[in-house]
Design an enzyme around this catalytic site. Structure first.
Site, mmCIF file in Angstrom:
data_model
loop_
_atom_site.group_PDB
_atom_site.id
_atom_site.type_symbol
_atom_site.label_atom_id
_atom_site.label_comp_id
_atom_site.label_asym_id
_atom_site.label_seq_id
_atom_site.Cartn_x
_atom_site.Cartn_y
_atom_site.Cartn_z
ATOM 1 C CB ALA A 1 -4.067 3.748 -4.774
ATOM 2 C CG ASP A 2 -0.576 8.183 -2.089
ATOM 3 O OD1 ASP A 2 -1.595 8.625 -2.648
ATOM 4 O OD2 ASP A 2 0.560 8.662 -2.270
#
Lengths: 80, 260
Positions: free
Chosen positions: A33-34
């Site tokens: 997940a960024d």
């Protein structure tokens, strides 16, 4: 549905992550997940549970489990 | 009496950085302040405390200005607390730092919604609260609207849009008695800049600024404050650049000072 299941649903939907790789010990990095995914997930969880998760708190989360624990505590406070 | 005594200012993203400096400057001129924040509650509370020490009224409102429903809640809170608004500063900004090939629709929307669309929607909501009050709107841009930096595309494009929105608002809001301008800065000494330096995207701007020091949040706040004064009332739709001479002397980065 438990708080953990609801949070998992939200993170999975927003970050396009398969639920099978979301575990209490997984970090956001491990889940790929960024930073935008994380912010949007935090915002969606805040709205779902009508709580606030300031960045000052979110920065302390070591993994998904810490995130869920915080949401459970805040949601319980809200219910009073 | 202070020059902005009794006026009410809403500064988005005023918990820290440039927004905080603007809030403090306007408060020092006598303005009551609505502090808006999105993610950092403690920082906003700290800012509010500092503002109260200047003897002004302060309200804190959490809102993501990228969300139209939250903008509505923000202005409803302003209306409830003060009943009107004199100054609106569109400062809150966010963005996704990626090469242009990696900018997906989600990253584009996030950045453009917060940095550009918010000005339009907030101005529409602010205008009726400013009726008959000689309102002022100032948006905060960056040199990325005109110049290209690595991974800055989404933010730079959003700032170009912000400046265009500012120009159209400036003309269409003349009949409403509202002056609209933008302030654009080069690299400003804030927490956000430290991120870019850590990532190796910005070098020490002291070396590239002809004046010989970096732009501070207070430098930006001083210009914003001027644009909120009646002395600036013939400035409309402009983007005022605060950069210590960087734009007009790009050679300053490649030659020794004093050898020009």
């Amino acid at each position: 549905m438990t708080v953990e299941e609801q949070v998992k649903d939200i993170v999975s939907r927003i970050a396009h992550i398969d639920k099978s790789i979301i575990s209490r010990t997984a970090t956001f990095k491990e889940m790929k997940a960024d930073s935008l995914d994380v912010v949007q997930a935090l915002v969606a969880v805040e709205e779902t549970f009508d709580i606030e998760i300031p960045d000052e708190e979110a920065q302390k989360f070591r993994n998904f489990g810490d995130f869920v624990d915080f949401v459970e505590r805040e949601a319980a406070k809200k219910k009073g | 009496m202070k020059p902005l005594q009794g006026k009410v200012a809403l500064v988005t993203g005023s918990g820290r950085g440039i927004g905080k400096a603007i809030a403090l400057k306007l408060a020092s001129q006598g303005c009551d302040i609505v502090v808006n924040y999105f993610r950092r509650r403690e920082a906003a509370e700290q800012t509010a405390e500092e503002l109260k020490q200047l003897g002004v009224k302060v309200e804190i409102v959490k809102a993501n200005v990228g969300d139209p429903a939250k903008i509505e809640e923000l202005f409803a809170a302003v209306e409830k607390s003060f009943g009107h608004l004199d100054i609106f500063i569109s400062n809150a900004a966010s963005g996704v730092g990626r090469p242009i090939m990696d900018i997906d629709e989600k990253a584009w929307d996030w950045t453009l919604d917060i940095n550009a669309k918010a000005l339009l929607l907030c101005a529409q909501r602010a205008a009726p609260l400013m009726e008959g009050r000689n309102g002022k709107i100032v948006s905060i841009s960056s040199l990325g609207s005109k110049f290209v930096w690595p991974t800055y595309a989404a933010v730079g494009i959003s700032k170009a849009a912000l400046e265009a929105v500012t120009r159209y608002l400036a003309i269409e809001f003349i009949p409403k008695g509202i002056a609209v301008n933008a302030v654009s800065a080069s690299a400003v000494e804030t927490e956000a800049l430290k991120f870019y330096i850590r990532e190796g995207l910005v070098k020490d701007a002291k070396q590239t600024t002809p004046v010989g020091r970096m732009v501070t949040p207070e430098d930006v706040a001083n210009v914003v404050s001027f644009l909120c004064s009646e002395e600036a009332s013939m400035i409309r739709g402009q983007t005022i650049i605060v950069d210590g001479g960087t734009c007009v002397a790009p050679w300053a980065s490649v030659i020794e000072k004093g050898e020009a």
